[in-house]
Design an enzyme around this catalytic site. Sequence first.
Site, PDB file in Angstrom:
ATOM      1  N   SER A 112       2.071  -6.229  -8.105  1.00  0.00           N
ATOM      2  CA  SER A 112       1.219  -5.494  -9.051  1.00  0.00           C
ATOM      3  C   SER A 112       1.798  -3.842  -8.350  1.00  0.00           C
ATOM      4  O   SER A 112       1.911  -3.224  -9.491  1.00  0.00           O
ATOM      5  CB  SER A 112      -0.445  -5.466  -8.902  1.00  0.00           C
ATOM      6  OG  SER A 112      -0.670  -6.733  -8.998  1.00  0.00           O
ATOM      7  N   ASP A 155       0.397  -0.293  -0.387  1.00  0.00           N
ATOM      8  CA  ASP A 155       1.379  -0.973  -1.019  1.00  0.00           C
ATOM      9  C   ASP A 155       2.190  -0.233  -1.864  1.00  0.00           C
ATOM     10  O   ASP A 155       3.499  -0.463  -1.760  1.00  0.00           O
ATOM     11  CB  ASP A 155       0.697  -2.236  -1.720  1.00  0.00           C
ATOM     12  CG  ASP A 155      -0.332  -1.714  -2.822  1.00  0.00           C
ATOM     13  OD1 ASP A 155      -1.025  -0.530  -2.602  1.00  0.00           O
ATOM     14  OD2 ASP A 155      -1.205  -2.817  -2.942  1.00  0.00           O
TER      15      ASP A 155
END
Length: 323
Positions: A112, A155
């Site tokens: 994602s 991330d």
Amino acid sequence: MERIKVSAPGKLMLMGEHSVIYGHPCIVTAVDQRMGVSIGESGDNIIRIHAPEVGLDNFSLAIQNLDTAEVPKGAKFITVGLRNFFRRFENPIGLTIDTSSEFSSQFGFGSSSAVTVGIIKGLSEFFGLSLSNRQIFDLSYQTVLDVQGVGSGFDLAAAIWGGTIYFITGGKEIKRLEVENLPMVIGYTGIKADTVSLVKKVSELRTEKPEFIEQIFSSISSLVQKGKVLLEKEDFVNFGKLMYANQELLDNLEVGGQKLSDLIYAARNAGALGAKLSGAGGGDCMIAFVDRKDKVEVENAIINAGGVIINARTGAQGVRIEK
Ligand code: MEV
């Protein structure tokens, strides 16, 4: 306008998961398995998305429906990213968007975040804006918070800057560490971790036992500070010891799991310098640092305990334009 293709790497958390949500630091490394995103003009008012890894197979929607379209959760990172970009920078136009991933979205490598970064960077290049890494981070982070409500953004930083990074919540600090390839073995549990519910679980524990949980967070934080220094000295032996200590603290946060523990103990018994879960917990991957002479033995031990070895180089390059 010319079609543009970008790619962003996946990531693995080395140390500091969960506490990083609460203002503490973590260390993350980018892995050389990449998510590709290509963007071109559709010539009409329709956005066509082909992103099988996040559940969209030849999906189309009118540009005025970006806000309201019903899409699977994984695909929201694309539609909300587009919406946020158009709100901030350009008038919406019809586009065709294709993604292709070198890694499974099941691994916890951050599909994602890589797709979000790929969309924002891709749009920036497509419209000739050349946004800075910081601008890409801020818009990507906004998108992740809009979609899932929680997340530290670590991330995204790995997907944008690449390498191995010391990171503080929301990008308050983002520092590339001077360390080359890490002596890491990656063991996949075969179980998909549910990050949002594990983050919620820790938040509930923190409400129930605030002092205990804060104590754990500050212990993790001091491991991360020490770990940062050791990594830059390439002292993987002592870094490994900190990984084991971090793992015990994560068990106290109740985010471990039988399969993860099985793989971590197998690695430990086979002589790993350190081993721990990587990411939210519950499943996804564990990581071990190993001396080169023990690598095969540690890998075999992880396989015998039911894990799958994933080969990926660490410290990969951040988001880039592909020719
Ligand atoms: C999940 O990979 C790591 C967490 O710390 C969540 C986050 O930092 O966004 C649990």
